[in-house]
Design a protein around this motif. Structure first.
Motif, PDB file in Angstrom:
ATOM      1  N   TRP B 116       0.802  -1.236   0.000  1.00 25.73           N
ATOM      2  CA  TRP B 116       0.000   0.000   0.000  1.00 25.73           C
ATOM      3  C   TRP B 116       0.829   1.279   0.000  1.00 25.73           C
ATOM      4  N   TYR B 170      -4.345  -4.576   2.589  1.00 27.88           N
ATOM      5  CA  TYR B 170      -3.429  -5.159   1.595  1.00 27.88           C
ATOM      6  C   TYR B 170      -4.227  -5.670   0.395  1.00 27.88           C
ATOM      7  N   TYR B 173      -5.495  -2.640  -1.825  1.00 33.68           N
ATOM      8  CA  TYR B 173      -4.505  -1.967  -2.682  1.00 33.68           C
ATOM      9  C   TYR B 173      -3.744  -2.942  -3.581  1.00 33.68           C
ATOM     10  N   THR B 209      -8.175   0.187   7.721  1.00 29.06           N
ATOM     11  CA  THR B 209      -8.131   0.597   6.310  1.00 29.06           C
ATOM     12  C   THR B 209      -8.263   2.123   6.208  1.00 29.06           C
ATOM     13  N   ARG B 216      -1.769   7.122   3.162  1.00 27.55           N
ATOM     14  CA  ARG B 216      -1.502   7.280   1.726  1.00 27.55           C
ATOM     15  C   ARG B 216      -1.698   8.740   1.297  1.00 27.55           C
TER      16      ARG B 216
END
Lengths: 222, 222
Positions: B116, B170, B173, B209, B216
């Motif tokens: 990710w 995981y 992404y 998440t 991110r």
């Protein structure tokens, strides 16, 4: 104990194999040593079948059952052969020993390798400083004691002493002397090497330094 | 056991803290939880003084003595509180449990993070394949058993189950489903999450998440 069948699959330059040999000597466990001839180009069927996950020495065989990974092997030996214990007796002392074992296993050897595996001056300097920073904590926890757990040579000492066979190569390529920075830690190395169980189990640092010179040539660094 | 003073310094998103909470629940050890508020910007004095080497949660305090590193903490708990053991009884079984513990600790979380923490398609693909390769060995050693050591939820299960809170991120992404590759391992996750000791100790994968989405964004990946 005489009836136990103990074998150790080793490679002479591996500091992880050497530390298991020190543990076996300290615990006075008789064993047969089986040498891997050439780990770089051809791994034996015995190694591949007994350690299929990591494919690395050392592997201990106790009554033909394989045990892998040096720190795990030494912990196993201390449980399966209770005489001459390597770990402290109390649970808290044992947790401290495992903490430093993990610190040593994760940091020392890769940090040392970074010193000799480059010829860029600034990379060598950074790697040397990182190695010395790692050693600072080991020097701090050793303090004024003879050994990491006090006056008895034990688990943490055994894990670190195997790795010291590579230290003269780090000093040579990093252009430093450990004793100039950490005289107590340097004295611990000398004190530990004076033990027969250590000196007879470890490969000489001169032979290791020759291996490093060869590896550097192979990688175009000399 | 009622007289033991047990505290756990944690951070809710850390899978390494979660696994210690599962262990405490499985062993039915009463404890007080102390939350670190914000590990990213400001670490508490308690954390810095009790884990000066790594400066990371979790830290367990048993009668005020600090124990660091989650795998080490869980091993300590099993030694200091012998009731409801998490480790197999025999030395060889224990060595197998430690072997897989080390495998999980070194490989799973970093391999997942690699999926990710990039937006380059080929890097994501390589990271996903690496993660699945690591899972292959875990699926293999689990085999047809209910839990890693047989029919009893234990040490290896506890170490891995905490990390599974991050698995849906995981999968999102990396664009894969673990159960398409390893249905037995996926069934083990469902089976383990059905335990109250697990479901009440772990942060929900949805919250994790959301953390990954935030991380991110912070790194300019969304």
């Amino acid at each position: 104990m005489g009836k136990d069948d103990v074998k150790l699959l080793t490679m002479w330059a591996s500091p992880f194999c050497m530390r298991v040999k020190v543990a076996l000597a300290e615990k006075e466990i008789a064993y047969e040593e089986i040498q891997e001839n050439d780990l770089l180009t051809c791994k034996s069927d015995l190694l591949l079948t007994s350690n299929p996950v990591h494919k690395q020495v050392p592997v201990l065989f106790h009554d033909d059952k394989p045990i892998c990974e040096s720190t795990n092997i030494i912990t196993y030996l201390d449980e399966a052969f209770p005489a001459k214990p390597l770990f402290p007796e109390c649970a808290y002392g044992r947790s401290r020993a495992r903490f430093w074992a993990d610190y040593i296993d994760r940091k020392v050897h890769p940090a040392g390798r970074a010193i000799w595996s480059t010829k860029e001056k600034d990379e060598v300097e950074a790697a040397k400083n990182n190695f010395l920073e790692i050693m600072k904590y080991l020097d701090g926890t050793l303090g004024d004691k003879d050994y990491f757990n006090g006056d008895k040579f034990g688990f943490v000492d055994i894990l670190l002493i195997g790795l010291t066979t590579w230290f003269p190569a780090y000093e040579k390529y990093g252009d430093f002397k450990l004793e100039d920075h950490y005289p107590k830690l340097a004295a611990w190395i000398t004190r530990s090497w004076a033990r027969e169980t250590v000196s007879e189990s470890l490969t000489s640092p001169e032979k290791i330094t020759n291996i490093v010179i060869m590896l550097r040539k192979m990688h175009g660094l000399e």
